[in-house]
Write a protein that holds these residues in place. Structure first.
Motif, mmCIF file in Angstrom:
data_model
loop_
_atom_site.group_PDB
_atom_site.id
_atom_site.type_symbol
_atom_site.label_atom_id
_atom_site.label_comp_id
_atom_site.label_asym_id
_atom_site.label_seq_id
_atom_site.Cartn_x
_atom_site.Cartn_y
_atom_site.Cartn_z
ATOM 1 N N GLY A 1 0.757 -1.278 0.139
ATOM 2 C CA GLY A 1 0.202 0.007 0.099
ATOM 3 C C GLY A 1 0.852 1.113 -0.120
ATOM 4 N N GLY A 2 0.277 2.266 -0.521
ATOM 5 C CA GLY A 2 1.002 3.610 -0.496
ATOM 6 C C GLY A 2 0.116 4.848 -0.569
ATOM 7 N N SER A 3 0.688 5.762 -0.863
ATOM 8 C CA SER A 3 -0.151 7.146 -1.222
ATOM 9 C C SER A 3 -0.878 7.051 -2.150
ATOM 10 C CB SER A 3 1.100 8.219 -1.515
ATOM 11 O OG SER A 3 2.073 8.610 -0.314
ATOM 12 N N TYR A 4 -2.003 8.094 -1.988
ATOM 13 C CA TYR A 4 -3.073 8.019 -3.278
ATOM 14 C C TYR A 4 -4.008 7.037 -3.285
ATOM 15 C CZ TYR A 4 0.283 11.660 -4.446
ATOM 16 O OH TYR A 4 1.268 12.715 -4.603
ATOM 17 N N ASP A 5 -4.109 6.461 -1.997
ATOM 18 C CA ASP A 5 -4.924 5.192 -1.902
ATOM 19 C C ASP A 5 -4.296 3.878 -2.604
ATOM 20 O OD1 ASP A 5 -6.816 6.318 0.133
ATOM 21 O OD2 ASP A 5 -7.963 6.989 -1.700
ATOM 22 N N THR A 6 -3.105 3.852 -3.017
ATOM 23 C CA THR A 6 -2.621 2.809 -3.808
ATOM 24 C C THR A 6 -2.540 1.467 -3.011
ATOM 25 O OG1 THR A 6 -0.999 4.429 -4.883
ATOM 26 C CG2 THR A 6 -0.472 2.017 -4.864
ATOM 27 N N GLN A 7 -3.272 0.329 -3.721
ATOM 28 C CA GLN A 7 -3.223 -0.876 -3.041
ATOM 29 C C GLN A 7 -2.542 -1.820 -4.123
ATOM 30 O OE1 GLN A 7 -7.053 -1.663 -1.547
ATOM 31 N NE2 GLN A 7 -7.593 0.259 -2.208
ATOM 32 N N GLN A 8 -1.908 -2.861 -3.722
ATOM 33 C CA GLN A 8 -1.348 -3.989 -4.534
ATOM 34 C C GLN A 8 -1.671 -5.513 -3.755
ATOM 35 O OE1 GLN A 8 2.409 -3.537 -6.318
ATOM 36 N NE2 GLN A 8 2.029 -4.949 -7.926
ATOM 37 N N TYR A 9 -2.003 -6.399 -4.652
ATOM 38 C CA TYR A 9 -2.185 -7.730 -3.894
ATOM 39 C C TYR A 9 -1.566 -8.644 -4.998
ATOM 40 C CZ TYR A 9 -5.569 -5.051 -1.236
ATOM 41 O OH TYR A 9 -6.041 -4.096 -0.240
ATOM 42 N N ASN A 10 -0.838 -9.644 -4.387
ATOM 43 C CA ASN A 10 -0.133 -10.684 -5.408
ATOM 44 C C ASN A 10 -0.471 -11.969 -4.852
ATOM 45 O OD1 ASN A 10 1.469 -10.984 -8.019
ATOM 46 N ND2 ASN A 10 2.390 -12.235 -6.600
ATOM 47 N N PHE A 11 -1.055 -12.855 -5.440
ATOM 48 C CA PHE A 11 -1.104 -14.401 -5.067
ATOM 49 C C PHE A 11 -0.011 -15.402 -5.962
ATOM 50 C CE2 PHE A 11 -3.058 -18.399 -5.814
ATOM 51 C CZ PHE A 11 -3.783 -18.791 -4.677
ATOM 52 N N LEU A 12 0.353 -15.846 -5.380
ATOM 53 C CA LEU A 12 1.657 -16.762 -6.195
ATOM 54 C C LEU A 12 1.415 -18.326 -5.773
ATOM 55 C CD1 LEU A 12 3.932 -17.020 -8.271
ATOM 56 C CD2 LEU A 12 5.395 -16.359 -6.432
ATOM 57 N N PHE A 13 1.333 -19.110 -6.699
ATOM 58 C CA PHE A 13 1.394 -20.611 -6.193
ATOM 59 C C PHE A 13 2.202 -21.283 -7.023
ATOM 60 C CE2 PHE A 13 -0.624 -24.779 -6.823
ATOM 61 C CZ PHE A 13 -0.459 -25.256 -5.355
ATOM 62 N N GLY A 14 3.087 -22.180 -6.582
ATOM 63 C CA GLY A 14 3.882 -23.060 -7.664
ATOM 64 C C GLY A 14 4.028 -24.530 -6.870
ATOM 65 N N LYS A 15 3.644 -25.521 -7.655
ATOM 66 C CA LYS A 15 3.996 -26.898 -6.736
ATOM 67 C C LYS A 15 4.257 -27.972 -7.934
ATOM 68 C CE LYS A 15 3.345 -28.876 -2.918
ATOM 69 N NZ LYS A 15 4.068 -28.321 -1.893
ATOM 70 N N ILE A 16 4.833 -29.194 -7.745
ATOM 71 C CA ILE A 16 4.920 -30.102 -8.359
ATOM 72 C C ILE A 16 4.279 -31.383 -8.149
ATOM 73 C CG2 ILE A 16 6.823 -31.867 -9.546
ATOM 74 C CD1 ILE A 16 8.723 -29.487 -9.238
ATOM 75 N N PHE A 17 3.354 -31.904 -8.850
ATOM 76 C CA PHE A 17 2.667 -32.969 -8.560
ATOM 77 C C PHE A 17 3.239 -34.168 -9.466
ATOM 78 C CE2 PHE A 17 -0.061 -29.569 -7.580
ATOM 79 C CZ PHE A 17 -0.236 -29.666 -6.017
ATOM 80 N N LYS A 18 3.964 -35.093 -9.142
ATOM 81 C CA LYS A 18 4.406 -36.157 -9.992
ATOM 82 C C LYS A 18 4.879 -35.665 -11.497
ATOM 83 C CE LYS A 18 1.844 -39.707 -7.619
ATOM 84 N NZ LYS A 18 0.906 -41.012 -7.867
ATOM 85 N N ASN B 1 3.585 -29.870 -13.466
ATOM 86 C CA ASN B 1 4.289 -28.629 -13.060
ATOM 87 C C ASN B 1 3.218 -27.754 -13.106
ATOM 88 O OD1 ASN B 1 6.326 -30.492 -12.688
ATOM 89 N ND2 ASN B 1 7.876 -28.805 -13.727
ATOM 90 N N ILE B 2 2.867 -26.818 -12.024
ATOM 91 C CA ILE B 2 1.898 -25.892 -12.212
ATOM 92 C C ILE B 2 2.489 -24.483 -11.304
ATOM 93 C CG2 ILE B 2 0.938 -26.521 -9.888
ATOM 94 C CD1 ILE B 2 -1.838 -25.396 -11.220
ATOM 95 N N ALA B 3 2.403 -23.274 -12.223
ATOM 96 C CA ALA B 3 2.551 -22.031 -11.502
ATOM 97 C C ALA B 3 1.521 -21.073 -11.975
ATOM 98 C CB ALA B 3 4.068 -21.633 -12.098
ATOM 99 N N LEU B 4 1.060 -20.424 -10.929
ATOM 100 C CA LEU B 4 0.002 -19.541 -11.181
ATOM 101 C C LEU B 4 0.200 -18.228 -10.309
ATOM 102 C CD1 LEU B 4 -2.950 -18.859 -11.764
ATOM 103 C CD2 LEU B 4 -3.660 -19.945 -9.840
ATOM 104 N N ASN B 5 0.085 -17.212 -11.074
ATOM 105 C CA ASN B 5 0.152 -15.849 -10.484
ATOM 106 C C ASN B 5 -0.763 -15.027 -10.812
ATOM 107 O OD1 ASN B 5 2.486 -14.219 -9.018
ATOM 108 N ND2 ASN B 5 1.729 -12.749 -10.383
ATOM 109 N N PHE B 6 -1.534 -14.081 -9.635
ATOM 110 C CA PHE B 6 -2.504 -13.291 -9.851
ATOM 111 C C PHE B 6 -2.081 -11.793 -9.119
ATOM 112 C CE2 PHE B 6 -6.250 -11.068 -8.222
ATOM 113 C CZ PHE B 6 -6.828 -10.697 -9.458
ATOM 114 N N ASN B 7 -2.216 -10.832 -9.968
ATOM 115 C CA ASN B 7 -1.690 -9.441 -9.211
ATOM 116 C C ASN B 7 -3.076 -8.521 -9.564
ATOM 117 O OD1 ASN B 7 -0.149 -6.720 -9.488
ATOM 118 N ND2 ASN B 7 0.942 -7.777 -8.228
ATOM 119 N N TYR B 8 -3.232 -7.601 -8.466
ATOM 120 C CA TYR B 8 -4.363 -6.496 -8.703
ATOM 121 C C TYR B 8 -3.754 -5.421 -8.165
ATOM 122 C CZ TYR B 8 -8.342 -3.784 -7.378
ATOM 123 O OH TYR B 8 -9.264 -2.595 -7.351
#
Length: 279
Positions: free
Chosen positions: A11-28, A31-38
């Motif tokens: 967060g910051g000035s001027y009501d600035t907001q940022q959220y990041n969701f990062l997921f990564g995993k190996i299942f046998k 391989n999966i990598a997911l990223n979401f940013n707002y």
């Protein structure tokens, strides 16, 4: 490298907001990598003492300028990417969506309506296989898409503009709305052969189609051959068939390429390559 879930907030000035969701995993074999940013902000609320419209007001005796006033700078973005890999198959893609205010439009005039919207995505499917000792095959198909839409308030309401009959007051101001879409779709095949520990050769072919479409603009004015002189219109209507800002076009290209990589020493590499594109 991620191996789990990571959530970040800022967060910051001027009501600035940022959220990041990062997921990564190996299942046998998967391989999966997911990223979401707002991201969202009201932007720099700068003060404009006067602008070009201030000069026009003095010239025409109008009072249309929004200056002195403060800028709008709202900016909101979504950005998502995904990578999936199963054995020799791989998918990766990204989607991006952005809406923002333009406090200063095409003219250096303060406004409160100009906006810019953009949407992009790409998807990429690939297959990578070792055929035999030292020989590797890579094939992929891909698609890129871009769309943007703009709403420009070139002059604020009650502005006077130059016209062939002299200054004319535009109650709604001067408005221009544009939009366009672009696609790139292609396929590429590449083989790599490691002749020895110090020499690798590769070659391949590419075919790609590009398309620009849905090109158009709306407005409440027409341009004239004289710079700065416009023909005001009573309302905002589609002007794409009269004066469009660009064209709907398409093209394709074919390519063939070759490269030889020679490691002469651990610190010295010699590369020679050639590529031919036909549009």
């Amino acid at each position: 490298d991620v191996d789990g879930l990571e959530i970040t907030t800022k967060g910051g000035s001027y009501d600035t907001q940022q959220y990041n969701f990062l997921f990564g995993k190996i299942f046998k074999d998967i391989n999966i990598a997911l990223n979401f940013n707002y991201f969202n902000t009201h932007g720099f609320n700068g003060h404009i003492k006067e602008d070009r419209q201030t000069f026009y007001d003095q010239l025409f005796g109008t009072n249309a300028s929004l200056a002195p006033g403060r800028m709008k700078g709202d900016d909101k973005k979504y950005d998502t990417s995904l990578t999936l890999k199963y054995k020799e198959f791989k998918f990766d893609g990204r989607y991006f969506d952005r809406d923002r205010d333009l406090p200063i439009g095409l003219n250096p005039i303060l406004n409160n309506k100009s906006t810019f919207s953009e949407k992009d995505y790409y998807i990429n499917f690939s297959y990578k296989k070792t055929l035999c000792d030292g020989l590797e095959f890579l094939g992929k198909v891909y698609r890129n898409h871009n769309y943007f839409h703009t709403y420009y308030q070139l002059y604020p309401p009650e502005s006077a503009v130059f016209s062939p009959i002299g200054p004319v007051i535009m109650p709604e101001g001067m408005i221009a709305i544009t939009h366009v879409k672009n696609n790139r779709t292609g396929i590429e095949i590449q083989t790599t052969y490691k002749m020895s520990d110090c020499n690798t050769i590769l070659g391949g072919i590419t075919y790609e189609e590009m398309k620009q479409y849905n090109v158009g603009w709306k407005g409440n004015f027409l341009y004239t051959p004289i710079p700065g002189v416009f023909i005001p219109l009573p309302s905002i209507n589609d002007r794409s068939n009269i004066q469009n800002f660009n064209h709907s076009v398409k093209r394709n290209f074919k390519a063939v390429f070759f490269e030889d990589i020679l490691d002469i020493t651990n610190a010295l590499r010699f590369t020679v390559g050639a590529r031919y594109d036909r549009y």
